[in-house]
Write a protein that holds these residues in place. Sequence first.
Motif, PDB file in Angstrom:
ATOM      1  N   VAL A   1      -0.220   3.843  -5.112  1.00 16.18           N
ATOM      2  CA  VAL A   1      -1.387   3.565  -4.127  1.00 16.18           C
ATOM      3  C   VAL A   1      -2.091   2.225  -4.450  1.00 16.18           C
ATOM      4  O   VAL A   1      -2.333   2.166  -5.508  1.00 16.18           O
ATOM      5  CB  VAL A   1      -2.213   4.882  -4.155  1.00 16.18           C
ATOM      6  CG1 VAL A   1      -3.419   4.682  -3.057  1.00 16.18           C
ATOM      7  CG2 VAL A   1      -1.343   6.017  -4.233  1.00 16.18           C
TER       8      VAL A   1
ATOM      9  N   THR B   1      -4.736   9.081  -4.962  1.00 10.02           N
ATOM     10  CA  THR B   1      -3.971   9.423  -6.208  1.00 10.02           C
ATOM     11  C   THR B   1      -4.061  10.703  -6.703  1.00 10.02           C
ATOM     12  O   THR B   1      -3.014  11.316  -7.230  1.00 10.02           O
ATOM     13  CB  THR B   1      -4.300   8.354  -7.369  1.00 10.02           C
ATOM     14  OG1 THR B   1      -4.410   6.978  -6.867  1.00 10.02           O
ATOM     15  CG2 THR B   1      -3.488   8.297  -8.330  1.00 10.02           C
TER      16      THR B   1
ATOM     17  N   ALA C   1      -3.053   4.109  -9.871  1.00  9.96           N
ATOM     18  CA  ALA C   1      -3.456   3.500  -8.727  1.00  9.96           C
ATOM     19  C   ALA C   1      -3.911   2.115  -9.031  1.00  9.96           C
ATOM     20  O   ALA C   1      -4.249   1.767 -10.251  1.00  9.96           O
ATOM     21  CB  ALA C   1      -4.348   4.363  -7.822  1.00  9.96           C
TER      22      ALA C   1
ATOM     23  N   THR D   1      -8.924   5.341  -2.312  1.00  6.91           N
ATOM     24  CA  THR D   1      -7.727   4.969  -3.100  1.00  6.91           C
ATOM     25  C   THR D   1      -7.626   5.915  -4.476  1.00  6.91           C
ATOM     26  O   THR D   1      -6.774   6.545  -4.568  1.00  6.91           O
ATOM     27  CB  THR D   1      -7.722   3.643  -3.678  1.00  6.91           C
ATOM     28  OG1 THR D   1      -7.571   2.941  -2.661  1.00  6.91           O
ATOM     29  CG2 THR D   1      -6.336   3.279  -4.530  1.00  6.91           C
ATOM     30  N   GLU D   2      -8.620   6.071  -5.128  1.00 10.24           N
ATOM     31  CA  GLU D   2      -8.619   6.995  -6.186  1.00 10.24           C
ATOM     32  C   GLU D   2      -8.390   8.570  -5.780  1.00 10.24           C
ATOM     33  O   GLU D   2      -7.666   9.188  -6.593  1.00 10.24           O
ATOM     34  CB  GLU D   2     -10.057   7.055  -7.045  1.00 10.24           C
ATOM     35  CG  GLU D   2     -10.219   5.557  -7.420  1.00 10.24           C
ATOM     36  CD  GLU D   2     -11.631   5.657  -7.925  1.00 10.24           C
ATOM     37  OE1 GLU D   2     -12.728   6.204  -7.830  1.00 10.24           O
ATOM     38  OE2 GLU D   2     -11.996   4.738  -8.954  1.00 10.24           O
TER      39      GLU D   2
ATOM     40  N   LEU E   1      -4.264   3.493   6.745  1.00  9.69           N
ATOM     41  CA  LEU E   1      -3.373   3.717   5.558  1.00  9.69           C
ATOM     42  C   LEU E   1      -1.992   3.386   6.139  1.00  9.69           C
ATOM     43  O   LEU E   1      -1.744   3.848   7.281  1.00  9.69           O
ATOM     44  CB  LEU E   1      -3.631   5.271   5.090  1.00  9.69           C
ATOM     45  CG  LEU E   1      -4.936   5.355   4.348  1.00  9.69           C
ATOM     46  CD1 LEU E   1      -5.928   6.245   5.049  1.00  9.69           C
ATOM     47  CD2 LEU E   1      -4.856   5.655   2.927  1.00  9.69           C
TER      48      LEU E   1
ATOM     49  N   SER F   1     -13.129   2.500   0.574  1.00  9.65           N
ATOM     50  CA  SER F   1     -11.767   2.233   0.356  1.00  9.65           C
ATOM     51  C   SER F   1     -11.227   2.455  -1.160  1.00  9.65           C
ATOM     52  O   SER F   1     -10.208   2.954  -1.269  1.00  9.65           O
ATOM     53  CB  SER F   1     -11.046   0.766   0.837  1.00  9.65           C
ATOM     54  OG  SER F   1      -9.846   0.868   0.651  1.00  9.65           O
TER      55      SER F   1
ATOM     56  N   THR G   1      -0.800   1.952   1.075  1.00  8.44           N
ATOM     57  CA  THR G   1      -1.810   0.864   1.057  1.00  8.44           C
ATOM     58  C   THR G   1      -3.057   1.387   1.672  1.00  8.44           C
ATOM     59  O   THR G   1      -2.846   1.976   2.807  1.00  8.44           O
ATOM     60  CB  THR G   1      -1.431  -0.487   1.661  1.00  8.44           C
ATOM     61  OG1 THR G   1      -1.066  -0.154   3.010  1.00  8.44           O
ATOM     62  CG2 THR G   1      -0.419  -1.242   0.944  1.00  8.44           C
ATOM     63  N   SER G   2      -4.385   1.182   1.382  1.00 10.16           N
ATOM     64  CA  SER G   2      -5.320   1.609   1.945  1.00 10.16           C
ATOM     65  C   SER G   2      -6.391   0.544   2.052  1.00 10.16           C
ATOM     66  O   SER G   2      -6.583  -0.341   1.072  1.00 10.16           O
ATOM     67  CB  SER G   2      -5.950   2.500   0.820  1.00 10.16           C
ATOM     68  OG  SER G   2      -7.575   2.953   1.139  1.00 10.16           O
ATOM     69  N   SER G   3      -6.983   0.378   3.231  1.00  5.65           N
ATOM     70  CA  SER G   3      -7.851  -0.658   3.512  1.00  5.65           C
ATOM     71  C   SER G   3      -8.960  -0.334   4.553  1.00  5.65           C
ATOM     72  O   SER G   3      -8.791   1.029   5.192  1.00  5.65           O
ATOM     73  CB  SER G   3      -7.200  -1.919   4.429  1.00  5.65           C
ATOM     74  OG  SER G   3      -6.732  -1.549   5.548  1.00  5.65           O
TER      75      SER G   3
ATOM     76  N   GLN H   1      -5.272  -0.469  -3.080  1.00  2.94           N
ATOM     77  CA  GLN H   1      -6.294  -0.800  -1.980  1.00  2.94           C
ATOM     78  C   GLN H   1      -6.016  -2.282  -1.787  1.00  2.94           C
ATOM     79  O   GLN H   1      -6.109  -3.441  -2.698  1.00  2.94           O
ATOM     80  CB  GLN H   1      -7.695  -0.402  -2.864  1.00  2.94           C
ATOM     81  CG  GLN H   1      -8.807  -1.063  -1.778  1.00  2.94           C
ATOM     82  CD  GLN H   1     -10.072  -1.077  -2.231  1.00  2.94           C
ATOM     83  OE1 GLN H   1     -10.148  -0.841  -3.481  1.00  2.94           O
ATOM     84  NE2 GLN H   1     -11.127  -1.481  -1.691  1.00  2.94           N
TER      85      GLN H   1
END
Length: 538
Positions: free
Chosen positions: A152, A174, A188, A170-171, A226, A166, A212-214, A154
């Motif tokens: 994972v 995970t 992550a 992300t945390e 995501l 974000s 990916t996380s934005s 960010q």
Amino acid sequence: MVTARLLSTAEEASATGTADQAPLATEIGTQLRRILGTADFAASTRSGRFLAYIVERTLAGEARLLKQYSIATEALGRGPGFDPDRDPLVRLEAGKLRRNLDGYYANQGAGDPVRISVPRGSYVPTFERVSSMRPDAGVALLGTLAPTRLLVVQTSGLGPEAALFSLGLTEQLTVELARYPDLSVAPAIPILPEGSSPASLGLSTKARFVVTSSARQSGRRLRAVLKLHDLQANAIIWTDSFDGPPDATATIEAQDAIARRVSAEIADFHGVICRLLAFESVSGEADRVWTPHVAIQRHRYLTRITNEQVYRLARADLETGVRRAPYSAMMWAALAHTAFTGNCLGFDDDVDFLQSADRHTQRAMELDQGCAYAHVAAATIAMYRRDLVGALEVCERLAAGNAHAPSTRLSAGFFRSLAGDWETGAQLMAQALAVIRHPPGWAFRATFLNAYRQRDYLGALNELQTYPAGEQFTPSLLRAAAFGQLGRSEEAALAIAEVRRKWPAFPRFADRYFRYLSGVDALSEHLREGLRKAGLED
């Protein structure tokens, strides 16, 4: 860390096989460090100390000294008074080490180039170059990427609140992904390093899949995007966007909800990754060499596409699996479920199939009481035996494993329904089906039966509209029963013709099949009544 002297190539060839198959000592050292970097083999664990000690001594040319006494006193912390005849520590820890190694290579280590094993009856490890055992390796990247490893990352956060949102997402993502035992989740990466890409980070951690996380911000509005990247295919195979909370006080709740939903869609038993891996396991099977990972995935394909060809393939793989990976709980549970189902559907006719499935299920439970699929197999057997109380108890244990997982809710709801707790079962299934984008056909067996038992035959037929049938005969059989009850003889005759085409041996296995179909004898008889009205005599 491996600190002993390194064997020469010739010595390694003598110890482990032919020169072209033997990994170099440097490769073995790298593989050992990779294994010791996992939770099960950390330096603080006995398995980690055990493995490091026997590998180091073997590489030092001292394999002959690997006895219970030396392992206990030099690796496991026992004093000089250790007596192996009275203290079974080393034998017990050796069994645990073998199980942990099987689990490692069945999951995050499935793509590793070197395999370290500890044969039963010995404490001397063996080393094999996996590329020598599987020279084709499928696709070039398969030798580099672990097929069930996920990372994972960010990637961006446009705006201060978006960046923080974000990061928290992300945390939490995970955390949620780690609840799914089928995946190995790499630590992550909170923000994409400058000059890096999701692909380069995935390759550096051997993760085939990268999430990916934005997030971006417009005024007070937040939106998170995501994406799931498959590095082997060099493609984005899933993506979705979610709006953040209108009130900053609800940020944590929103992050939890989004992370839970995303994890369910991509990591669940019925999610994107498992569906992809299951399909790959039966694609080009003639060229694919057996591995624990492939065996499990072929079984998963069987749970969705039930026909005799896939059944034969899955059962053969799993029977190999319990011999080659005897400490894998999932392997035993999958074999129990596969062989049991195959006998109920007439693909096999084993004399002791019920007792055999029970033994395999108990073996899986013995190895891992938290193995979800062992609970599925146990519930299936309990239903067949008409132990409805036992089936409901299994549902409780199943739900306790990962209550948020859609597959858990679907299975628990399915078995609750067929055990007679229709109201609770229907609620659980509805919650699961609202999340699962590609639900398995067997789920609609329960929704059909729920309507059929209430004599809502039109509603029952409607449930079959979403039953992905393929060459399965069950939808045709259920359709014939409903048409028979409605007196629609022409449609019933067509459905019966399909049953006879797909399953000519139905009369021989009818009793066994109806016992498998529902846990309630009255409902099974109700179905048989509909089939008799339709003109199908069993």
